[in-house]
Structure formats: C-alpha cells, structure tokens
Design a protein around this motif. Structure first.
Motif, PDB file in Angstrom:
ATOM      1  N   GLU A 109      17.071  -4.864  23.948  1.00 47.08           N
ATOM      2  CA  GLU A 109      16.149  -4.333  22.963  1.00 47.08           C
ATOM      3  C   GLU A 109      14.807  -4.052  23.632  1.00 47.08           C
ATOM      4  O   GLU A 109      14.616  -4.343  24.811  1.00 47.08           O
ATOM      5  CB  GLU A 109      16.007  -5.332  21.811  1.00 47.08           C
ATOM      6  CG  GLU A 109      17.321  -5.497  21.075  1.00 47.08           C
ATOM      7  CD  GLU A 109      17.217  -6.502  19.937  1.00 47.08           C
ATOM      8  OE1 GLU A 109      17.131  -6.068  18.793  1.00 47.08           O
ATOM      9  OE2 GLU A 109      17.206  -7.708  20.209  1.00 47.08           O
ATOM     10  N   TYR A 167      24.516 -13.227  21.850  1.00 47.09           N
ATOM     11  CA  TYR A 167      23.577 -12.118  21.697  1.00 47.09           C
ATOM     12  C   TYR A 167      24.289 -10.776  21.785  1.00 47.09           C
ATOM     13  O   TYR A 167      24.076  -9.884  20.966  1.00 47.09           O
ATOM     14  CB  TYR A 167      22.468 -12.204  22.759  1.00 47.09           C
ATOM     15  CG  TYR A 167      21.518 -11.020  22.690  1.00 47.09           C
ATOM     16  CD1 TYR A 167      20.737 -10.809  21.561  1.00 47.09           C
ATOM     17  CD2 TYR A 167      21.429 -10.113  23.743  1.00 47.09           C
ATOM     18  CE1 TYR A 167      19.886  -9.729  21.480  1.00 47.09           C
ATOM     19  CE2 TYR A 167      20.577  -9.028  23.676  1.00 47.09           C
ATOM     20  CZ  TYR A 167      19.807  -8.841  22.544  1.00 47.09           C
ATOM     21  OH  TYR A 167      18.975  -7.761  22.461  1.00 47.09           O
ATOM     22  N   ALA A 194      26.122 -10.143  18.654  1.00 46.54           N
ATOM     23  CA  ALA A 194      25.245  -9.716  17.563  1.00 46.54           C
ATOM     24  C   ALA A 194      24.830  -8.262  17.748  1.00 46.54           C
ATOM     25  O   ALA A 194      24.803  -7.467  16.810  1.00 46.54           O
ATOM     26  CB  ALA A 194      24.011 -10.613  17.520  1.00 46.54           C
ATOM     27  N   LEU A 195      24.531  -7.918  18.986  1.00 45.86           N
ATOM     28  CA  LEU A 195      24.096  -6.560  19.293  1.00 45.86           C
ATOM     29  C   LEU A 195      25.196  -5.566  18.949  1.00 45.86           C
ATOM     30  O   LEU A 195      24.963  -4.544  18.307  1.00 45.86           O
ATOM     31  CB  LEU A 195      23.783  -6.502  20.792  1.00 45.86           C
ATOM     32  CG  LEU A 195      22.711  -5.557  21.296  1.00 45.86           C
ATOM     33  CD1 LEU A 195      21.396  -5.797  20.581  1.00 45.86           C
ATOM     34  CD2 LEU A 195      22.522  -5.754  22.795  1.00 45.86           C
ATOM     35  N   ALA A 226      25.626  -5.222  15.262  1.00 44.02           N
ATOM     36  CA  ALA A 226      24.525  -4.567  14.555  1.00 44.02           C
ATOM     37  C   ALA A 226      24.540  -3.066  14.757  1.00 44.02           C
ATOM     38  O   ALA A 226      23.901  -2.325  14.013  1.00 44.02           O
ATOM     39  CB  ALA A 226      23.189  -5.129  15.038  1.00 44.02           C
ATOM     40  N   GLU A 227      25.275  -2.641  15.750  1.00 43.79           N
ATOM     41  CA  GLU A 227      25.321  -1.215  16.067  1.00 43.79           C
ATOM     42  C   GLU A 227      25.954  -0.452  14.902  1.00 43.79           C
ATOM     43  O   GLU A 227      27.079  -0.731  14.511  1.00 43.79           O
ATOM     44  CB  GLU A 227      26.177  -1.042  17.316  1.00 43.79           C
ATOM     45  CG  GLU A 227      26.266   0.366  17.764  1.00 43.79           C
ATOM     46  CD  GLU A 227      25.367   0.627  18.949  1.00 43.79           C
ATOM     47  OE1 GLU A 227      24.179   0.257  18.879  1.00 43.79           O
ATOM     48  OE2 GLU A 227      25.856   1.191  19.918  1.00 43.79           O
ATOM     49  N   ARG A 233      29.142  -7.955  10.525  1.00 45.17           N
ATOM     50  CA  ARG A 233      27.872  -8.176  11.191  1.00 45.17           C
ATOM     51  C   ARG A 233      27.557  -9.659  11.368  1.00 45.17           C
ATOM     52  O   ARG A 233      27.757 -10.465  10.476  1.00 45.17           O
ATOM     53  CB  ARG A 233      26.755  -7.535  10.386  1.00 45.17           C
ATOM     54  CG  ARG A 233      25.526  -7.322  11.204  1.00 45.17           C
ATOM     55  CD  ARG A 233      24.626  -6.323  10.541  1.00 45.17           C
ATOM     56  NE  ARG A 233      23.625  -6.963   9.709  1.00 45.17           N
ATOM     57  CZ  ARG A 233      22.697  -7.746  10.179  1.00 45.17           C
ATOM     58  NH1 ARG A 233      22.652  -8.019  11.461  1.00 45.17           N
ATOM     59  NH2 ARG A 233      21.809  -8.273   9.379  1.00 45.17           N
TER      60      ARG A 233
END
Ligand SMILES: Nc1ncnc2c1ncn2[C@@H]1O[C@H](COP(=O)(O)OP(=O)(O)OP(=O)(O)O)[C@@H](O)[C@H]1O
Ligand code: SF4
Ligand code: SF4
Ligand SMILES: [Mg+2]
Lengths: 317, 640, 322
Positions: C50, C251, C254-255, C258-259, C268
């Motif tokens: 990010e 992480y 999660a990434l 979330a996409e 999610r």
C-alpha cells in the motif's frame, strides 16, 4: 505554539545579529582607511587631525574585535553613538523621528488594506469580468509610477493646481491636530497607493487560486450561502499568503518612505538619513538602517506568528 | 497547452512597445543634434519651439536631448546591473539546487538577509561610503538583486529537479552539467525572464530615486531622476518641465511591467483565463412543468446535453439519461474524460464556468416531495437543495476538506446551513455522525484538523458530512480511487451499510472507473463512453453478459478477469486498440467505431440510439446488440 | 533461483531525516527495514504494497538515484556499494526506469527525437548515420508511428506518453528495468495495451523487470515472483500464482481479499484500524495492529522470513492459520 514562537524569536535575533555584523564589516572591508574615505570630498582629502579625531570618535583606533564587541554591545543597548557632524546623540534623534515615520507607514498601510483587499477579492472572484479588467489596468498603471513621481504629481495637482492640501511640511499633532492630519494625507496616500497596488495584485491572485481548490467545491456542495463560502473558504485561506507578501513588501515600503518624506518635507527618519548621507555621517546612516532592518524583522516576526494562527499547518509543520 | 504561434501573437505588442522605449534613447544622436549638458542660461525655461521641441530647462539646456540621453544612463545602469545580478544569481541558484549541501544554505540564507534591507537604504549606505556615481550604482544594484535571482532559480530548479523527467535523465547516466544546462535551465527560463523584467523595472526606479535625491548619477550627466529634481522648484511656472521626465520614466517602467505581465500569463496559461465562479448560464425558459410520477424515483436525468462555452464546440456530454431510485445504487462507469463527473456535477448545479447545459432536464424530488427541475432554479433554492436533498463526496479526500478549519467547524456549518440548530446540538449531531461512519474516539478527533488524519479517515468525515442532513440522493464521485485497497474495501462496505440503514431510502449515484468496485456495490450500471451512455441495466446482468462491445472490452482488459493468464506463460491480455476520442474528434456514426472489434460499414453512417431490451430492464447503444431493432441496418447486415 | 542472480540485495535500509524534535536532535524516519531480494536474468519480480510501504524507495535505491545502506547490493556481478561514479554512469546503460506519471516523466520542451537521442548520447550509442534508423526502430518497437518523432509530449495521450517513456528506457538496451507504477495512471483499456507491450518486450529481449504496483492482479499477471511489502518490511515472497491464490501471510490474504473483483465471491478478511504512522511502529510484527490473527507473542519478536513452500517465504509467526 510556544515552541513555535520562541523558535521564530530566536531566528529573528540571529538575523539581527547577522545584519549588525554585515553593516559593521562593511567599514572593515572598505579599501583604505574608512575615516579618510568618509572625510574625503571629491578629490581633496581632509586634514590629518580631522581624520585622527574621527578615528577616535568612531573607535576605529581600537582592534577590530574590540570594535565589534563594543558595537554589538552598544547597539543592543540602543546606543548608536554620536553623529560625526554635530556630535549629538544619534539615539535621541532617532527616538524623536521614528514615530513620525511609523505614522506615515501605519496610515498608508491601513489605507492600502482597506482599499486593496476588497477590490482584489472582487476582482479575483470575477476574474476576466469588467471590474477585474478595469481594476487590473489601473493597478498596472499605478504599479509603474515610482513613489517619488507619484508624490511629485500629487503635490502638483492637489497643492499647486487645486490648492486643496498643503504641499508639505510638518506640525506636531499636539500643536495643531487638524493641520497635522492635513499634512499627513498626501504622504500617507502616496505610500499607501504604492502598497495598495501590491496588495491588490496579491489578493486577486490568491483569491483566484483558493477559488479553484476542491474544498471550495465541497463548501458549495454542502449548500452554504455564497457569502459564507467566499468569507470562510476563500478569503480566510487567502489571508495567510496576503499578509506574508505584505510583510515582505514592507521592506520596499520602508524604502519608498525615504523619498516620500523627502518630497513632503516630513521630518521623519528619512530627512535624517538623506542629510546624513549627503554629509557622509556614517554612524547616523548605520543607525538608521539598523533601526529600519529591526523594524522590518519585527514586523515579519509578528506576521509569522499571525499566519501560524491562521493556518494550523504552519504550527503543526 | 499554449501553441507556439499563439505565444508569439500575444507577445508582439508588448515586445514592440518595450523595444521602442529602449531603442529611442539610444538613437538620440539621430533625433537631436543638441548637447544635453550645454548650458544657455539666457534661454532658461524657454517654451518649446521648432528647434527645441520640448523647450529648455532651468539652465537653458535642451530638454529633448536631456530626456533622451538621460534615458541612456538610466537604462544602461538598470540593465547592466540586472544582467550581472541575473547571471551570478542563476549560477548560485543552479549550483545550490542541483548539488544541495552548503551552497543551498548560502543561497537561501543570503537572500533572506538581503531582503531585510530595503533596497534603497542599502544603496544609500554604500553611497555614503563610496560616494555617488553610475559605477557605484551598478555595483550596488547587482549585489542587491542577485540573491533574489538565486532564490528564484533555486526554488524553481528544485521543483524541476524533483520531476520525473530529470530523474530519468539521471537514470540514463547523462552527465550533471548536461542535465543542468540542457534540461533544468530551459525549464526555469520562464520564471527567470519574468524576474529579469521585474528587476529591471525596480532598478530603474531605484536609480531615478537616488538621482532624484541627488545621490545617484553625478551632475551634469543627465538622468530622469535629476530632471524631476531640477524641475520641481519650477513646477508652477513650467509644468511641462516636470511632466516630461515623469512621463518618460513611467512609460518605460510601464512598458517593462506590461511585457512582464504578458510573459507571465503566456508562460502560465492557468492564471490568464479565469472563468467566474458563479455565473452559471441557464436555459432561459422552463420547458415543461417537471413531473416524476413514480414515488420511488428520486431524480431523473433526461437527455442531458452539455457544451463548452466556446461557440461552435461539440458537446462534451451528448446524451445522458438516468433514473435514480430510492434504495438503489446506480453506478456510472467509464474511462477518464467520458463525462462521468460532469453529469453528476450538473445534478448539483456545480458545473464549471466553462460548461453550459444546453438541453435536457434534471428533475429531482425534494424531501418535501415537491418536484423541481435543477436547471431552472435560482441560486438561493439551489443552495437549499445542495447538502440537504442532494449531497456529494469527491475523489480526493486530501484536498476536499479545508485545511485551516477544524473538522468540527466544517461539519457544524454543513448541519446548521440547513437545520435550525444550536452550535452545541450540531456538534453532538456531528459526533454521532462520525461514530456512525466508524470513527473511534470521535469526541476527541472531531477537533483535529484535516492534515492530522489519514486519507481513509478524511473520506469517512466527508461521508459523515454528506449524510448530515439525510439527503435523498448521495453522489459519490470516485470516493475510493485515491485510497489503498484495504481502505477502499472498508469505505465501500461502509457505504453499503449506511445505505441500508438510512431510513428514508437513500439513492446512491456511484461514479467509478473500476468495474470490480462497481460489482461490489451497484444495483444498476450505466457505462459511459465519450459523452454518451452506451449501456445501462442491472449490474449483475451487465457485468456477466455485456451486450455493448465497449463494456465487454472494459471487462476483458482487466487482468483480474483472467486469473489463468500470466505473461510468464506467454499470455497476452485481450485488449482493444486506440484511445477514446476527444469531444472534438468523435467519429461519425457510432462513436466507438474506430476501436470496435466488430464494427460494420453501417456503423459509420448511423449513430445508434440507446435501444431498450424487450423487458425494458436494460438498454444498449449498438447496432449489433440483440436489443437493436431488426430493421436498423437492414441493407448492411449481410456484410457481416 | 539457483542461477547467479542479475541483482542481489541484502538488508537494504533507508531512513529520511525529518524536521527536528528538540533543538538539536534530528528525528529520522525509517522507510525500509532490512529488505532482501534477488532478481534472476529474464525474471519479472513484482513488488506490491500500500502507499507508504516503500516500493518506490526500493526502485530508486537500486538505481542509486537516492542514497541507501545495504550489506550487499550487486548488479551483474558488480558491487554497487563500492562502485566509482564513473563506472556507475556506464552501468546505467544496463539498468533503467519507467515512471508512473506519464505527464511528469517527459520534458515538455523536448521532442521525442531529443528525448530518445539523449538516452543514446549518454552512452555514445548509434552515432551519425546509425541514429535515425535506431530512433525509428525504437518508436516502432513500442507501437508508435515514426512520424511522432518530431512532436512534443503535449501532443500525446497518456498511453502514448507511457510508450515513449518505455522507448526511452529501452533505447540503451538495458538488461534490467524498474517499472514504478508504470501502468497505474492509465485507463484499463490502455493499461491492457501497455501490459501486453511489456509482456512482448520481455519475451523478445529477455529483459528483467522489477514491477512495482499497488494493483495485485496486474502484478500477478506480469510477474514470475511477487514480493509483498508492508511499511518497509517484506511480508511474503513467492511465485506469483501461489502468493495470489494461496497466500501464506495474513496481510497478503487481506490484500487479495480486499481487491475488488468481478468474479470472485466476497470472502473479505476484515482488517481493523489504520496503517500505523512510520514514526510509531508497533513492536514485534509490524502488521500486528491490524492483524486479525495477532497473538501476544506477535508483540515480542520480529517474525523472520520462513520458507513455507517451494521458493515461497512468509514472515508470520503463526504458520497454523493459512
Ligand atoms: N472545465 C471544463 N472545460 C472544458 N471542458 C471540460 C471541463 N471539464 C471537463 N471537460 C471535458 O468534458 C469531458 C468529460 O469530463 P469529465 O470530467 O466529466 O470526465 P470523467 O468521466 O469524470 O473523467 P475522470 O475519470 O478522469 O474523472 C472531457 O472531455 C473533458 O475534457
Ligand atoms: S454500433 Fe457498430 S461500431 Fe458501434 S459498438 Fe456497435 S458494432 Fe461497434
Ligand atoms: S506474526 Fe502475528 S501479527 Fe504478524 S502477521 Fe503473523 S499472526 Fe499476524
Ligand atoms: Mg471524474
């Protein structure tokens, strides 16, 4: 906030110190003997006795470091020594004349702000409109007239041709308030108009810039009244840049007061300065310039603090 | 971007004017044979005659000769000093900016110090020591002004060196001196030349001011300042005497300033043409009384057409129609410049000054159930509607909040603009809103400034603020584009829950270029291409089975649609060629035709309409879509 | 990778000094903590994270456009930490960069011919008569028309500018290119064109790429291996498809979840809280403040990169969860 102010104060003091040092060292770096240089008129040089006297008077006979320390010490006590011409105390002359100069500057600044901020805002909000075009054209013309030319023309029209106002001179306020104010009008107007051109330009540009920011769109989208959008989200934001520029321009303003006072025979610092330069009275010239620089730095210190109050980003860094 | 020819045209007048005023003094011997210093006391203050066009001064010297030769002195002093200052200053500035380190310190501090001295005072100080004279003046003025040049060069060069193209030159291994001279210097020439003109004007002012005081150019050499000084005593008898040098001086400075202003405007086209903030032109007469029959519908955009204010330019928005319903999220998708933002700004009455609405209606059902046409409202009513009936959140959370007011103030003003409420009640309401949009510790954080918050938090503030008056319609223009993916997911989720919680059935118009996000949130989708809606219908249907080739291409060119493809395996993405056309270069017929993989000759002749499907649920603007009426290109269909 | 790597970086560190807290002490902001990786010849290494995770800093540090500290930084067998400026300048022929912003990355005053010639001149390539054919070859290679050579950047669209930026990087025939968000500013339809161009070039010239992006699906498509960065630390590194489809670090998981995606079901993983300020990083695992699986132990030790599969490493203490 306190940390911010004290940091700025420290910077201001440091700046004064540097300026004092530069002014002091000008005398040292001058080629030859400064006393001889100051007393020389055109081709002829002065008598050896006069030069020796001057050297003692200005302390030039002492070692440089001693001179420097004495100079700083005395300056810090606001003791600027004595004039070479009449041996009078320079500090007391400055104390007498400084308020008169400040009076013109303050009156002129108030006039300039009252005229230029509303005009600049109106022009910036409707850039490209009739008012903007007219006001900007007038402003361009006024910008091109040096202060002393403007003053001379004012005397010609208002004093000579129309006879409305005195051509110059000075009467203490206590002696005759009405006459004092009459005599103040033209000098203040001259100085003020000059500053007004700069403030107008800056206000216009700054309003024009702020107007385009996203937060103005947000404010309009919230349904705020137009007046409130202009006041809170355009003008309030523009104020910071405006006063910063005014602060920097005050230096030029202080300079142009020299000529304006000279034209109107206003016995402020400038009369003192001009005659001191003519008579090559270096200690007096030095004292006046230090005073002016100190005022300039002081004003900018105040402006720094003001703008940090206006804009949290400056405080928060 | 300003074209080269345009650039020249705008500079012609000021350049000629300035050149004339500079050349004329130096052509003095061609204009007058008189000697500017020859005294003839007999003729003092003589009126103009044929031989002495401007008369004679207080010593009987020819005034024309004095003005011209005086100009030579003033201009020479000013330009020589400015040039020296410019060269030295630019050198220091470039060195300081490119190599940083100690030279940087010298450059910026030096100018701070010199700025503390009013220039004329510093000049006086030096004159005291060295005595008056042109050489002293040139020296003083150069010393006075070079730090300004250094400062400007420094800050401009710093700006330029941080740009990617300078970094690219460094990455290429171009030697430093070549980068500085070949890339940095040309890119700062504009501001430098502006500063050059400004300085020249200031130098003339100072030179003449000093001469006026008798401390500048040494008499009898002529100079404008001296002429004014001399004529001052006689201005009653001889007004001409004072007017002539004043006029010469003012004209010259004006010419330089004029030149400099134009130069600045031409170099920075932003400042030159501003459009007024609030003069929104509107169609004059209201066509029909607005009506929305269906009670579920919050707003209807019908055949919206927007043009730029320039005469004869094509429409930036050609035809946009949308129905926005309560409890529904409509997504407007399309690539950059397709007209998504403009369509939504039209609904807010927030079109930029250069854009006009020339057709169509924008109907809105207010909270009072009154139906209005947004295109025909007075400014006051629009202000009442914005933030109250329609609210909007924008793409850039970083710039959408005013950095110098606290969050609390900005939220409270949004609330009290539409609701009679005390400040403390409004504050309590604002805190409640912040909690609703998921801000912990709202009581404390409401008093922070926008800069103390992250982008995601600011976007939450924007959303809370937009919901503060419970609008029927919320427009979100790319609300997550500037945010990181994890934050984006949170915001989308937040918008979803808020929409379901809002009692009065919020209608959400969600603008995005990201189809993935749209799939997450939208009930209906409208796809825009070059100022037109090309496909519209239920989100699930359209994303699963697009009927317009453009929609299909958008979906296909996303790498996430092809989880099996990988370039390492030699795969290529199915991409369409070309770029979207500018409004001024739209092809005839179908606007998508030169990129369309299935275009037919007929597509060049017929501009397709938005053809509705049989059930009326979706519509497509394509001649080859299943929805297109059978006869529409009857004679060409065989060509396929 | 078993073959000798083209680029090898061990324990790359970078900190910026910012403002000052007291009168004298300077505060420093650590943006990279001991980042290690290597790139094999012809390989594409994707770098995701990010904003503020230090992606661009890594790219610029390798190209020595900014100063940094590292234990090892070798490119093509040469030690970049001890290389002389002269040698570095000629080594630049082999390593190039493509920037994110197609509007800032070209000098508005230079024609395309001048832009490309600068690249060739810097290394004395294709002088004299060989120049023009080479320029034409370059613009054709990136899918532009040779008639564009004498135009200036403002006459081009964003996608065309990006192609010019690519042509500039290719002009010196580098063996390694840093693509810093090279497609992020482009619209999807144009982005696909540029991605295809990069894929073609890699097939044709065998160039290695360090492909930096915040967009996971783009990175997955273009890369062989992917490295996930969070606040200047490597969270996970491994083959592109494995990292994307079976992430081993919370992480990354999660990434990926979330996409936004058209086709994947919404599964999610919620993250709580905000990205911490780099000035006040959590102790132990840097991701701890947002990790749904965090345990007390995560505050104690900085998790090292552990092998979790073939060429696949993850920096998480809890190997039991994913
Ligand atoms: N102030 C303006 N003056 C003239 N033309 C404008 C103006 N604003 C936008 N346009 C033009 O109108 C068209 C639509 O612009 P709009 O901003 O609505 O696009 P968008 O779809 O929101 O794009 P993005 O995804 O980049 O935000 C574009 O061709 C643009 O160039
Ligand atoms: S009308 Fe023709 S050119 Fe347009 S999208 Fe349909 S097939 Fe393509
Ligand atoms: S080490 Fe702990 S906190 Fe860090 S990612 Fe693994 S589980 Fe989460
Ligand atoms: Mg937009």
């Amino acid at each position: 906030m306190l940390a911010f102010i004290s940091r700025r104060m420290a910077a201001a003091v440091a700046m004064l110190l540097v300026i004092g040092t530069i002014i002091f060292s000008l005398l040292i770096i001058v080629p030859g003997d400064p006393a001889e240089l100051l007393l020389s008129t055109g081709g002829g040089s002065a008598s050896a006795e006069a030069i020796a006297n001057l050297r003692v008077n200005m302390g030039l006979d002492k070692p440089v470091l001693t001179q420097y320390v004495t100079f700083l010490y005395n300056t810090a006590r606001l003791d600027f020594g004595t004039s070479i011409v009449d041996n009078g105390s320079i500090s007391s002359v400055i104390a007498l004349r400084l308020p008169r100069t400040l009076e013109i500057i303050i009156a002129g600044t108030i006039f300039a702000l009252l005229l230029a901020i509303p005009a600049g805002t109106a022009a910036g909000l409707r850039a490209g409109g009739k008012f903007d075009i007219t006001a900007s054209a007038i402003n361009a013309l006024l910008t091109s007239i040096p202060g002393f030319v403007l003053g001379t023309l004012f005397i010609f029209f208002f004093a000579q041709v129309l006879g409305w106002l005195p051509a110059g001179g000075y009467v203490a306020f206590a002696t005759n308030p009405m006459q004092h104010l009459q005599m103040l009008v033209l000098p203040a107007l001259t100085v003020g108009l000059h500053l007004a051109t700069i403030v107008f330009r800056m206000t216009r540009a700054s309003v024009l810039e702020m107007r385009g920011h996203d937060w103005v769109r947000t404010a309009v989208a919230k349904g705020l009244r137009r007046k409130r959008v202009v006041r809170r989200h355009i003008l309030y934001n523009a104020l910071g840049p405006i006063i910063t520029v005014v602060g920097l321009q005050l230096g030029i303003l202080l300079g142009s007061t020299v000529l304006v006072e000279f034209i109107y025979n206003w016995p402020g610092l400038s009369g003192l300065l001009v005659s001191a330069v003519e008579q090559r009275d270096y200690p007096t010239v030095r004292a006046v310039i230090l005073t002016v620089a100190a005022i300039f730095i002081g004003i900018n210190l105040v402006i720094d603090i003001l703008s940090s109050l206006l804009d949290p980003r400056i405080r928060l860094q | 971007m300003m074209s080269v020819r345009n650039f020249h045209k705008r500079m012609i007048l000021p350049s000629l004017f300035l050149a004339a005023l500079i050349i004329i003094p130096f052509a003095a011997p061609l204009i007058t044979a008189d000697d500017p210093v020859k005294i003839a006391v007999r003729y003092r203050l003589a009126a103009p005659d044929l031989e002495h066009w401007l008369g004679r001064d207080e010593f009987g010297r020819d005034r024309l000769a004095r003005v011209l030769y005086g100009g030579q002195v003033s201009l020479t002093v000013a330009f020589v000093a400015t040039t020296i200052a410019c060269i030295i200053g630019t050198f220091f500035g470039l060195v300081g900016a490119y190599f940083r380190g100690p030279s940087e310190f010298v450059t910026s501090r030096l100018s701070d110090i010199v700025l503390c001295f009013p220039p004329i005072l510093l000049a006086l100080l030096v004159v005291t020591l060295f005595g008056p004279g042109s050489v002293t003046l040139v020296a003083v003025l150069s010393v006075l002004y070079f730090p300004t040049f250094a400062r400007i060069t420094f800050s401009e060069a710093l700006r330029v060196t941080s740009l990617d193209f300078v970094e690219a030159s460094r990455a290429l291994g171009t030697p430093s001196y070549r980068i500085v001279l070949g890339t940095v210097l040309p890119n700062i020439a504009g501001p430098l030349s502006v500063q050059y003109s400004l300085t020249a004007a200031a130098a003339i002012t100072i030179e003449s001011g000093l001469s006026f005081l008798g401390l500048g150019v040494v008499p009898p050499a002529p100079s404008w300042g001296q002429m004014i000084r001399g004529a001052r005593q006689f201005m009653n008898q001889d007004p001409l005497g004072i007017m002539i040098p004043c006029a010469a001086l003012v004209l010259t400075i004006f010419a330089i300033n004029f030149f400099c202003d134009r130069l600045r405007d031409t170099l920075d086209p932003k400042g030159a043409s501003g459009s007024s903030m609030d003069e929104v032109s509107k169609p004059k007469a209201q066509a029909d009384a607005p009506t929305i029959k269906d009670p579920d519908v919050v707003a209807v955009i019908n055949k919206l057409r927007l043009e730029t204010a320039h005469f004869g330019t094509p429409a930036v928005i050609e035809d946009v129609s949308l129905i926005l319903r309560a409890n529904q999220c409509t997504a407007l998708v399309g690539e950059s410049g397709s007209g998504k933002s403009l369509s939504s700004l039209a609904l807010m009455g927030l079109l930029p000054g250069a854009i006009r609405q020339v057709g169509g209606t924008l109907q809105l059902r207010r909270k009072s159930d009154e139906v209005v046409d947004l295109g025909f409202l007075d400014a006051r009513t629009l202000e009442d509607i914005r933030g109250n009936d329609i609210a909007m959140i924008f793409q850039e959370p970083m710039t959408s909040l005013n950095p110098i007011h606290k969050i609390s103030d900005q939220m409270i003003e949004a609330i009290t603009a539409h609701r009679p409420m005390s400040r403390s009640d409004a504050r309590a309401h604002a805190i409640a809103l912040l909690k609703r949009v998921g801000m912990n510790d709202a009581e404390r954080r409401i008093d922070s400034y926008p800069d103390q918050m992250s982008g995601g938090m600011r976007q939450r503030v924007m959303i809370g603020m937009a919901l503060s008056c419970e609008p029927r319609l919320l427009i979100a223009d790319e609300p997550t584009t500037a945010l990181d993916v994890t934050i984006q997911a949170e915001i989308i989720e937040l918008l979803q829950t808020l929409r379901q919680d809002q009692g009065n059935g919020l209608s959400l118009l969600f603008i995005s270029h990201n189809l993935g996000v749209v799939a997450d949130i939208a009930d209906r989708v409208a796809v825009m291409y070059s100022g037109l809606i090309v496909e519209e219908g239920p989100a699930a249907q359209i994303l699963r089975d697009p009927h317009h080739p453009y929609t299909r291409a958008l979906i296909e060119s996303m790498p996430s649609s092809h989880e099996e493809l990988n370039s390492a395996r030699g795969d290529r993405l199915p991409a369409i060629s070309g770029t979207p056309p500018l409004p001024s270069a739209r092809p005839s017929g179908c606007t998508f035709r030169d990129r369309c993989p299935i275009a037919l000759p007929a597509c060049a002749d017929i501009r397709p309409a938005l053809y509705p499907s049989a059930d009326g649920e979706r519509a497509v603007r394509c001649l080859r879509a299943p929805e297109a009426p059978a006869g529409v290109m009857n004679h060409q269909t065989e060509a396929a | 990778m078993t073959a000798a790597p083209l680029l090898d970086v061990r324990n790359l560190k970078k900190s910026y000094s910012i403002g000052r807290s007291g009168l004298f002490s300077k505060r420093s902001l650590k943006v990279l903590h001991d980042v290690s990786f290597s790139v094999a010849p012809g390989e594409v290494l994707g770098l995701v994270g990010e904003s503020g995770s230090g992606k661009s800093t890594i790219g610029r540090a390798i190209l020595r456009l900014i100063d940094s500290q590292s234990d090892v930084m070798r490119f093509d067998g040469q030690d970049l930490n001890s290389i002389s400026p002269v040698r570095m300048r000629s080594l630049r022929k082999q390593m190039q960069i493509i920037f994110q912003d197609p509007y800032a990355s070209l000098d508005p005053r230079k024609t395309i011919r001048a832009v490309l010639s600068e690249a060739l001149d810097a290394h004395g390539l294709h002088k004299g008569a060989a120049r023009v054919p080479r320029l034409i070859e370059l613009v054709t290679l990136v899918g532009l028309d040779p008639s564009f050579l004498d135009r200036r950047p403002h006459e081009f669209s964003g996608g065309q500018r990006q192609r010019i930026g690519i042509a500039r990087a290719l002009a010196v025939e580098p063996s390694f290119i840093v693509c810093d968000e090279a497609v992020s500013a482009l619209d999807v339809s144009i982005q696909a064109q540029v991605l295809n161009l990069l894929a073609d070039l890699r097939a044709k010239t065998g160039v290695s790429l360090l492909f930096i992006s915040h967009d996971l699906s783009v990175v997955r498509y273009i890369s062989d291996r992917v490295m996930v960065l969070y606040l200047g630390r490597v969270m996970e590194v491994g083959p592109a498809d494995q990292v994307h489809f079976s992430p081993k670090h919370p992480y990354t998981a999660a990434l990926v979840s979330a996409e936004p995606s058209l086709h994947r079901e919404n599964r999610r993983i919620r993250l709580t809280g905000e990205i911490p300020s780099p000035l006040a990083l959590p102790s132990g695992c840097i991701f701890r403040s947002r990790c749904p699986y965090a345990q007390p132990a995560c505050a104690e030790t900085v998790p090292p990169l552990q092998t979790v599969g073939d060429q696949h490493q993850s920096a998480c203490l809890r190997t039991d969860i994913l």
